[in-house]
Design a protein around this motif. Structure first.
Motif, PDB file in Angstrom:
ATOM      1  N   UNK A  19      -0.371   9.694  26.842  1.00  0.00           N
ATOM      2  CA  UNK A  19       0.644  10.660  27.268  1.00  0.00           C
ATOM      3  C   UNK A  19       1.106  11.531  26.111  1.00  0.00           C
ATOM      4  N   UNK A  20       1.446  10.908  24.987  1.00  0.00           N
ATOM      5  CA  UNK A  20       1.963  11.647  23.836  1.00  0.00           C
ATOM      6  C   UNK A  20       0.915  12.603  23.270  1.00  0.00           C
ATOM      7  N   UNK A  21      -0.348  12.168  23.260  1.00  0.00           N
ATOM      8  CA  UNK A  21      -1.405  12.982  22.653  1.00  0.00           C
ATOM      9  C   UNK A  21      -1.873  14.131  23.530  1.00  0.00           C
ATOM     10  N   UNK A  22      -1.496  14.113  24.793  1.00  0.00           N
ATOM     11  CA  UNK A  22      -1.933  15.174  25.691  1.00  0.00           C
ATOM     12  C   UNK A  22      -3.262  14.897  26.371  1.00  0.00           C
ATOM     13  N   UNK A  23      -3.791  13.689  26.215  1.00  0.00           N
ATOM     14  CA  UNK A  23      -5.086  13.364  26.824  1.00  0.00           C
ATOM     15  C   UNK A  23      -5.026  13.328  28.341  1.00  0.00           C
ATOM     16  N   UNK A  41      -8.321  22.844  19.021  1.00  0.00           N
ATOM     17  CA  UNK A  41      -8.784  21.752  18.169  1.00  0.00           C
ATOM     18  C   UNK A  41      -7.822  20.574  18.040  1.00  0.00           C
ATOM     19  N   UNK A  42      -6.694  20.585  18.737  1.00  0.00           N
ATOM     20  CA  UNK A  42      -5.680  19.559  18.496  1.00  0.00           C
ATOM     21  C   UNK A  42      -6.150  18.147  18.846  1.00  0.00           C
ATOM     22  N   UNK A  43      -7.080  18.012  19.782  1.00  0.00           N
ATOM     23  CA  UNK A  43      -7.539  16.663  20.124  1.00  0.00           C
ATOM     24  C   UNK A  43      -8.383  16.047  19.015  1.00  0.00           C
ATOM     25  N   UNK A  44      -8.820  16.852  18.059  1.00  0.00           N
ATOM     26  CA  UNK A  44      -9.514  16.290  16.897  1.00  0.00           C
ATOM     27  C   UNK A  44      -8.565  15.365  16.128  1.00  0.00           C
ATOM     28  N   UNK A  45      -7.292  15.706  16.119  1.00  0.00           N
ATOM     29  CA  UNK A  45      -6.302  14.850  15.456  1.00  0.00           C
ATOM     30  C   UNK A  45      -6.109  13.546  16.231  1.00  0.00           C
ATOM     31  N   UNK A  46      -6.200  13.631  17.559  1.00  0.00           N
ATOM     32  CA  UNK A  46      -6.129  12.412  18.376  1.00  0.00           C
ATOM     33  C   UNK A  46      -7.318  11.517  18.047  1.00  0.00           C
ATOM     34  N   UNK A  47      -8.492  12.116  17.994  1.00  0.00           N
ATOM     35  CA  UNK A  47      -9.698  11.355  17.679  1.00  0.00           C
ATOM     36  C   UNK A  47      -9.592  10.728  16.291  1.00  0.00           C
ATOM     37  N   UNK A  48      -9.196  11.521  15.316  1.00  0.00           N
ATOM     38  CA  UNK A  48      -9.034  10.999  13.956  1.00  0.00           C
ATOM     39  C   UNK A  48      -7.974   9.916  13.881  1.00  0.00           C
ATOM     40  N   UNK A  49      -6.888  10.100  14.633  1.00  0.00           N
ATOM     41  CA  UNK A  49      -5.820   9.114  14.657  1.00  0.00           C
ATOM     42  C   UNK A  49      -6.231   7.813  15.316  1.00  0.00           C
ATOM     43  N   UNK A  50      -7.271   7.859  16.140  1.00  0.00           N
ATOM     44  CA  UNK A  50      -7.772   6.640  16.781  1.00  0.00           C
ATOM     45  C   UNK A  50      -8.881   5.999  15.949  1.00  0.00           C
ATOM     46  N   UNK A  51      -9.775   6.807  15.421  1.00  0.00           N
ATOM     47  CA  UNK A  51     -10.942   6.274  14.718  1.00  0.00           C
ATOM     48  C   UNK A  51     -10.560   5.708  13.349  1.00  0.00           C
ATOM     49  N   UNK A  52      -9.721   6.404  12.608  1.00  0.00           N
ATOM     50  CA  UNK A  52      -9.389   5.974  11.250  1.00  0.00           C
ATOM     51  C   UNK A  52      -8.810   4.555  11.206  1.00  0.00           C
ATOM     52  N   UNK A  53      -7.796   4.230  12.014  1.00  0.00           N
ATOM     53  CA  UNK A  53      -7.295   2.852  11.946  1.00  0.00           C
ATOM     54  C   UNK A  53      -8.319   1.829  12.446  1.00  0.00           C
ATOM     55  N   UNK A  54      -9.143   2.222  13.428  1.00  0.00           N
ATOM     56  CA  UNK A  54     -10.121   1.263  13.951  1.00  0.00           C
ATOM     57  C   UNK A  54     -11.201   0.939  12.929  1.00  0.00           C
ATOM     58  N   UNK A  55     -11.567   1.897  12.091  1.00  0.00           N
ATOM     59  CA  UNK A  55     -12.533   1.609  11.029  1.00  0.00           C
ATOM     60  C   UNK A  55     -11.972   0.516  10.127  1.00  0.00           C
ATOM     61  N   UNK A  56     -10.718   0.647   9.757  1.00  0.00           N
ATOM     62  CA  UNK A  56     -10.067  -0.356   8.912  1.00  0.00           C
ATOM     63  C   UNK A  56      -9.979  -1.705   9.628  1.00  0.00           C
ATOM     64  N   UNK A  57      -9.544  -1.696  10.879  1.00  0.00           N
ATOM     65  CA  UNK A  57      -9.378  -2.943  11.623  1.00  0.00           C
ATOM     66  C   UNK A  57     -10.718  -3.652  11.812  1.00  0.00           C
ATOM     67  N   UNK A  58     -11.785  -2.917  12.143  1.00  0.00           N
ATOM     68  CA  UNK A  58     -13.093  -3.555  12.334  1.00  0.00           C
ATOM     69  C   UNK A  58     -13.624  -4.129  11.015  1.00  0.00           C
ATOM     70  N   UNK A  59     -13.344  -3.463   9.903  1.00  0.00           N
ATOM     71  CA  UNK A  59     -13.764  -4.019   8.602  1.00  0.00           C
ATOM     72  C   UNK A  59     -13.044  -5.329   8.319  1.00  0.00           C
ATOM     73  N   UNK A  60     -11.747  -5.362   8.618  1.00  0.00           N
ATOM     74  CA  UNK A  60     -10.988  -6.599   8.428  1.00  0.00           C
ATOM     75  C   UNK A  60     -11.447  -7.679   9.408  1.00  0.00           C
ATOM     76  N   UNK A  61     -11.752  -7.288  10.632  1.00  0.00           N
ATOM     77  CA  UNK A  61     -12.156  -8.253  11.658  1.00  0.00           C
ATOM     78  C   UNK A  61     -13.492  -8.905  11.322  1.00  0.00           C
ATOM     79  N   UNK A  62     -14.382  -8.175  10.645  1.00  0.00           N
ATOM     80  CA  UNK A  62     -15.693  -8.743  10.296  1.00  0.00           C
ATOM     81  C   UNK A  62     -15.556  -9.947   9.372  1.00  0.00           C
TER      82      UNK A  62
END
Length: 147
Positions: A19-23, A41-62
Motif C-alpha cells: 500500500x505505502x509503495x504504490x504497488x 521510475x519510482x518503483x525502482x526504489x521499491x524494488x531496491x528497498x526489497x532486494x537490498x535487505x533480502x540479499x543481506x538476510x539470505x547471506x545470514x540465513x546461509x
C-alpha cells in the motif's frame, strides 16, 4: 501458534508495504512498465528497498542450520530453466503489464480497488485451476509417440 502469529504479522507488513509503495495502484505499475512513454521510475526504489535487505538476510540465513522458530533452513535448489519457468514468466509478465497487478497487490487491493480487481483475481484463480490441466496437455505433447 507462534508460527501462525508471525505469518500474520509478516503478511500484514507485506500488505502495508504494498500500500505505502504504490504497488496496488495500477497506473503507477503501468507507468513503471511504460519505458517508451511517460516512464515512472519510482518503483525502482521499491524494488531496491526489497532486494537490498533480502540479499543481506539470505547471506545470514546461509550460515544457519535452523530458523528462528527452530525449523530446518531450506537449502539452495539447482537452477532449472525449463519450459514451465519460461511460459510462467511470460504469462506473469503479460498479465502484470496488461492489468497492472501481480497476485500480492491484487489481493491487497480487493477491499478498495473496485470491480476490476475482483475480475483480475477471479481470472487469476481460474488460471491457477486450469494450470494443471494445461500442464498435462503439454506433457502429452512432449511424450514420445508409441509405435
Amino acid at each position: 501458534m507462534l508460527r501462525n502469529l508471525l505469518a500474520l504479522v509478516a503478511g500484514g507488513l507485506f500488505g502495508a508495504g504494498l500500500l505505502v509503495s504504490g504497488m496496488v495502484d495500477t497506473a503507477k505499475v503501468q507507468g513503471w512498465l511504460d519505458v517508451f512513454g511517460i516512464w515512472d521510475p519510482t518503483l525502482a526504489f521499491v524494488l531496491g528497498g526489497a532486494v537490498a535487505p533480502m540479499v543481506l538476510v539470505w547471506r545470514l540465513a546461509k550460515r544457519r542450520e535452523k530458523s528462528l522458530l527452530g525449523l530446518p533452513m531450506p537449502r539452495d535448489l539447482p537452477l532449472l530453466v525449463d519450459r514451465n519457468l519460461v511460459l510462467g514468466s511470460l504469462l506473469f509478465g503479460a498479465g502484470w503489464g496488461i492489468a497492472g497487478f501481480c497476485p500480492g497487490p491484487a489481493l491487497a487491493a480487493l477491499g478498495f480497488g473496485g470491480w476490476q480487481v475482483w475480475v483480475f483475481v477471479a481470472a487469476m484463480a481460474l488460471g491457477m485451476a486450469a494450470s494443471p490441466l494445461l500442464q498435462r496437455r503439454l506433457d502429452l505433447l512432449d511424450a514420445p509417440a508409441e509405435g
